[in-house]
Design a protein around this motif. Structure first.
Motif, PDB file in Angstrom:
ATOM      1  N   ASP A  85       0.840  -1.202   0.000  1.00  0.00           N
ATOM      2  CA  ASP A  85       0.000   0.000   0.000  1.00  0.00           C
ATOM      3  C   ASP A  85       0.880   1.259   0.000  1.00  0.00           C
ATOM      4  OD1 ASP A  85      -2.557   0.989  -0.220  1.00  0.00           O
ATOM      5  OD2 ASP A  85      -3.037   0.800   1.902  1.00  0.00           O
ATOM      6  N   ALA A  86       1.888   1.234  -0.835  1.00  0.00           N
ATOM      7  CA  ALA A  86       2.936   2.252  -0.845  1.00  0.00           C
ATOM      8  C   ALA A  86       2.439   3.666  -1.084  1.00  0.00           C
ATOM      9  CB  ALA A  86       3.991   1.904  -1.898  1.00  0.00           C
ATOM     10  N   TYR A  87       1.314   3.815  -1.758  1.00  0.00           N
ATOM     11  CA  TYR A  87       0.847   5.160  -2.083  1.00  0.00           C
ATOM     12  C   TYR A  87      -0.026   5.768  -0.985  1.00  0.00           C
ATOM     13  CZ  TYR A  87       2.830   3.953  -6.526  1.00  0.00           C
ATOM     14  OH  TYR A  87       3.711   3.563  -7.507  1.00  0.00           O
ATOM     15  N   ARG A  88      -0.262   5.014   0.067  1.00  0.00           N
ATOM     16  CA  ARG A  88      -0.991   5.547   1.217  1.00  0.00           C
ATOM     17  C   ARG A  88       0.058   6.104   2.183  1.00  0.00           C
ATOM     18  NH1 ARG A  88      -6.230   3.422   3.560  1.00  0.00           N
ATOM     19  NH2 ARG A  88      -6.089   2.258   1.609  1.00  0.00           N
ATOM     20  N   GLU A  89      -0.013   7.369   2.460  1.00  0.00           N
ATOM     21  CA  GLU A  89       1.023   8.041   3.258  1.00  0.00           C
ATOM     22  C   GLU A  89       1.322   7.352   4.578  1.00  0.00           C
ATOM     23  OE1 GLU A  89       0.924  12.286   3.754  1.00  0.00           O
ATOM     24  OE2 GLU A  89       0.013  12.504   1.772  1.00  0.00           O
ATOM     25  N   GLN A  90       0.317   6.917   5.285  1.00  0.00           N
ATOM     26  CA  GLN A  90       0.527   6.350   6.607  1.00  0.00           C
ATOM     27  C   GLN A  90       0.865   4.854   6.581  1.00  0.00           C
ATOM     28  OE1 GLN A  90      -2.301   7.500   5.344  1.00  0.00           O
ATOM     29  NE2 GLN A  90      -4.067   6.333   6.002  1.00  0.00           N
ATOM     30  N   SER A  91       0.972   4.259   5.415  1.00  0.00           N
ATOM     31  CA  SER A  91       1.237   2.828   5.337  1.00  0.00           C
ATOM     32  C   SER A  91       2.639   2.490   5.848  1.00  0.00           C
ATOM     33  CB  SER A  91       1.100   2.323   3.907  1.00  0.00           C
ATOM     34  OG  SER A  91       1.399   0.942   3.854  1.00  0.00           O
ATOM     35  N   THR A  92       2.690   1.507   6.724  1.00  0.00           N
ATOM     36  CA  THR A  92       3.975   1.011   7.228  1.00  0.00           C
ATOM     37  C   THR A  92       4.109  -0.485   6.968  1.00  0.00           C
ATOM     38  OG1 THR A  92       3.011   0.622   9.405  1.00  0.00           O
ATOM     39  CG2 THR A  92       4.082   2.765   9.042  1.00  0.00           C
ATOM     40  N   LYS A  93       3.159  -1.043   6.231  1.00  0.00           N
ATOM     41  CA  LYS A  93       3.166  -2.487   5.960  1.00  0.00           C
ATOM     42  C   LYS A  93       4.282  -2.832   4.969  1.00  0.00           C
ATOM     43  CE  LYS A  93      -1.827  -3.020   6.431  1.00  0.00           C
ATOM     44  NZ  LYS A  93      -2.514  -1.769   6.143  1.00  0.00           N
ATOM     45  N   VAL A  94       4.917  -3.956   5.231  1.00  0.00           N
ATOM     46  CA  VAL A  94       5.957  -4.456   4.344  1.00  0.00           C
ATOM     47  C   VAL A  94       5.758  -5.957   4.167  1.00  0.00           C
ATOM     48  CG1 VAL A  94       8.445  -4.839   4.088  1.00  0.00           C
ATOM     49  CG2 VAL A  94       7.625  -2.690   5.034  1.00  0.00           C
ATOM     50  N   PHE A  95       5.863  -6.410   2.937  1.00  0.00           N
ATOM     51  CA  PHE A  95       5.876  -7.847   2.679  1.00  0.00           C
ATOM     52  C   PHE A  95       7.338  -8.263   2.616  1.00  0.00           C
ATOM     53  CE2 PHE A  95       6.225 -11.485  -0.170  1.00  0.00           C
ATOM     54  CZ  PHE A  95       5.401 -12.375   0.481  1.00  0.00           C
ATOM     55  N   PRO A  96       7.807  -9.051   3.587  1.00  0.00           N
ATOM     56  CA  PRO A  96       9.218  -9.463   3.563  1.00  0.00           C
ATOM     57  C   PRO A  96       9.454 -10.498   2.462  1.00  0.00           C
ATOM     58  CG  PRO A  96       8.089 -10.467   5.422  1.00  0.00           C
ATOM     59  CD  PRO A  96       7.094  -9.574   4.734  1.00  0.00           C
ATOM     60  N   GLY A  97      10.582 -10.414   1.827  1.00  0.00           N
ATOM     61  CA  GLY A  97      10.888 -11.324   0.728  1.00  0.00           C
ATOM     62  C   GLY A  97      10.925 -12.778   1.146  1.00  0.00           C
ATOM     63  N   LEU A  98      10.728 -13.639   0.173  1.00  0.00           N
ATOM     64  CA  LEU A  98      10.714 -15.079   0.420  1.00  0.00           C
ATOM     65  C   LEU A  98      12.087 -15.714   0.276  1.00  0.00           C
ATOM     66  CD1 LEU A  98       7.510 -16.157  -1.505  1.00  0.00           C
ATOM     67  CD2 LEU A  98       7.822 -16.000   0.956  1.00  0.00           C
ATOM     68  N   GLY A  99      12.970 -15.083  -0.412  1.00  0.00           N
ATOM     69  CA  GLY A  99      14.241 -15.713  -0.743  1.00  0.00           C
ATOM     70  C   GLY A  99      14.147 -16.341  -2.120  1.00  0.00           C
ATOM     71  N   ALA A 100      15.233 -16.294  -2.838  1.00  0.00           N
ATOM     72  CA  ALA A 100      15.255 -16.725  -4.240  1.00  0.00           C
ATOM     73  C   ALA A 100      14.965 -18.209  -4.426  1.00  0.00           C
ATOM     74  CB  ALA A 100      16.612 -16.376  -4.859  1.00  0.00           C
ATOM     75  N   ASN A 101      15.314 -19.035  -3.448  1.00  0.00           N
ATOM     76  CA  ASN A 101      15.117 -20.474  -3.605  1.00  0.00           C
ATOM     77  C   ASN A 101      13.654 -20.899  -3.520  1.00  0.00           C
ATOM     78  OD1 ASN A 101      14.943 -19.919  -0.841  1.00  0.00           O
ATOM     79  ND2 ASN A 101      15.680 -21.954  -0.299  1.00  0.00           N
ATOM     80  N   LYS A 102      12.752 -19.968  -3.223  1.00  0.00           N
ATOM     81  CA  LYS A 102      11.318 -20.277  -3.158  1.00  0.00           C
ATOM     82  C   LYS A 102      10.532 -19.613  -4.278  1.00  0.00           C
ATOM     83  CE  LYS A 102      10.929 -21.282   1.676  1.00  0.00           C
ATOM     84  NZ  LYS A 102       9.856 -21.933   2.360  1.00  0.00           N
ATOM     85  N   VAL A 103      11.223 -18.978  -5.220  1.00  0.00           N
ATOM     86  CA  VAL A 103      10.521 -18.183  -6.226  1.00  0.00           C
ATOM     87  C   VAL A 103      10.837 -18.664  -7.641  1.00  0.00           C
ATOM     88  CG1 VAL A 103      10.222 -15.846  -7.166  1.00  0.00           C
ATOM     89  CG2 VAL A 103      10.535 -16.170  -4.705  1.00  0.00           C
ATOM     90  N   LEU A 104       9.771 -18.826  -8.420  1.00  0.00           N
ATOM     91  CA  LEU A 104       9.868 -19.088  -9.852  1.00  0.00           C
ATOM     92  C   LEU A 104       9.059 -18.012 -10.559  1.00  0.00           C
ATOM     93  CD1 LEU A 104       9.186 -22.225  -8.517  1.00  0.00           C
ATOM     94  CD2 LEU A 104       9.913 -22.729 -10.819  1.00  0.00           C
ATOM     95  N   ILE A 105       9.352 -17.801 -11.834  1.00  0.00           N
ATOM     96  CA  ILE A 105       8.488 -16.919 -12.618  1.00  0.00           C
ATOM     97  C   ILE A 105       7.566 -17.803 -13.448  1.00  0.00           C
ATOM     98  CG2 ILE A 105       9.931 -14.880 -12.662  1.00  0.00           C
ATOM     99  CD1 ILE A 105      11.044 -15.684 -15.302  1.00  0.00           C
ATOM    100  N   GLY A 106       6.341 -17.365 -13.594  1.00  0.00           N
ATOM    101  CA  GLY A 106       5.364 -18.098 -14.384  1.00  0.00           C
ATOM    102  C   GLY A 106       5.118 -17.394 -15.703  1.00  0.00           C
ATOM    103  N   ILE A 107       5.317 -18.115 -16.811  1.00  0.00           N
ATOM    104  CA  ILE A 107       5.132 -17.535 -18.139  1.00  0.00           C
ATOM    105  C   ILE A 107       4.345 -18.500 -19.020  1.00  0.00           C
ATOM    106  CG2 ILE A 107       7.145 -16.021 -18.090  1.00  0.00           C
ATOM    107  CD1 ILE A 107       8.730 -18.159 -19.549  1.00  0.00           C
ATOM    108  N   PRO A 108       3.656 -17.967 -20.024  1.00  0.00           N
ATOM    109  CA  PRO A 108       2.910 -18.840 -20.935  1.00  0.00           C
ATOM    110  C   PRO A 108       3.832 -19.514 -21.951  1.00  0.00           C
ATOM    111  CG  PRO A 108       2.585 -16.554 -21.556  1.00  0.00           C
ATOM    112  CD  PRO A 108       3.413 -16.545 -20.304  1.00  0.00           C
ATOM    113  N   ALA A 109       3.480 -20.736 -22.339  1.00  0.00           N
ATOM    114  CA  ALA A 109       4.284 -21.488 -23.302  1.00  0.00           C
ATOM    115  C   ALA A 109       4.106 -20.989 -24.733  1.00  0.00           C
ATOM    116  CB  ALA A 109       3.943 -22.974 -23.227  1.00  0.00           C
ATOM    117  N   THR A 110       2.967 -20.394 -25.014  1.00  0.00           N
ATOM    118  CA  THR A 110       2.709 -19.878 -26.361  1.00  0.00           C
ATOM    119  C   THR A 110       1.907 -18.586 -26.237  1.00  0.00           C
ATOM    120  OG1 THR A 110       0.540 -20.897 -26.736  1.00  0.00           O
ATOM    121  CG2 THR A 110       2.466 -22.252 -27.220  1.00  0.00           C
TER     122      THR A 110
END
Length: 176
Positions: A85-110
């Motif tokens: 919620d970065a555009y809300r001035e009072q927002s202090t929420k942060v989503f902490p990263g997962l680490g690279a070993n838990k992340v894949l990118i999803g893309i279409p085959a065609t």
């Protein structure tokens, strides 16, 4: 309790994850509490970097699906974390990263497998090389970790059926 060998994964849409950067309401960011709660249990997350509109990266810039910058920005957000919620001035929420070993990118085959997000192997390779090594392809997005993520998990596709429908035009390029 999970049995040994269980793979727990999720393939949410970008709106449900990275969409929470700009607005945390409705579908935007809706998966963040689920991912956060199961972060230690997930084997990996592969956000669908397709069938989406443009999304803001953590640098505030707008990135468009079907481009290497989009793949890198969306993936880096999940790995390194981002303000919620970065555009809300009072927002202090942060989503902490997962680490690279838990992340894949999803893309279409065609191109027919999705409404947006398909790109040729050469463009996907630019994004993958940058994510793994930190060596920029000259795009506008800059990784949070300039050295890249050597333990980045990789890619998944929607779907093997689409790859088969095009006589395996997708998978050979990504092997090895």
């Amino acid at each position: 309790q999970f049995p040994d060998g269980l793979i727990l994964s999720a393939a949410p849409e970008t709106a449900g994850v990275q969409g929470g950067y700009g607005t945390y309401a409705g579908i935007f960011g809706a998966y963040l509490p689920v991912i956060y709660a199961l972060r230690d249990k997930f084997t990996y997350i592969h956000v669908q970097d397709y069938n989406t509109g443009s999304m803001n990266g953590p640098d505030g810039a707008l990135y468009y699906p079907g481009t290497p910058d989009f793949l890198v920005a969306m993936t880096d957000m999940l790995i390194s974390g981002f303000k919620v919620d970065a555009y809300r001035e009072q927002s202090t929420k942060v989503f902490p990263g997962l680490g690279a070993n838990k992340v894949l990118i999803g893309i279409p085959a065609t191109a027919n497998a999705a409404g947006s997000g398909f790109m040729p192997f050469s463009d996907v390779k630019k994004a993958l090389d940058y994510l793994y090594t930190g060596k920029s392809f000259g795009g506008s997005y800059k990784l949070a970790n300039p050295a890249g993520y050597p333990n980045f998990r990789g890619i998944m596709t929607w779907s093997i059926n689409w790859d088969v429908a095009t006589n395996l035009s997708w998978s050979p390029a990504y092997r090895g």
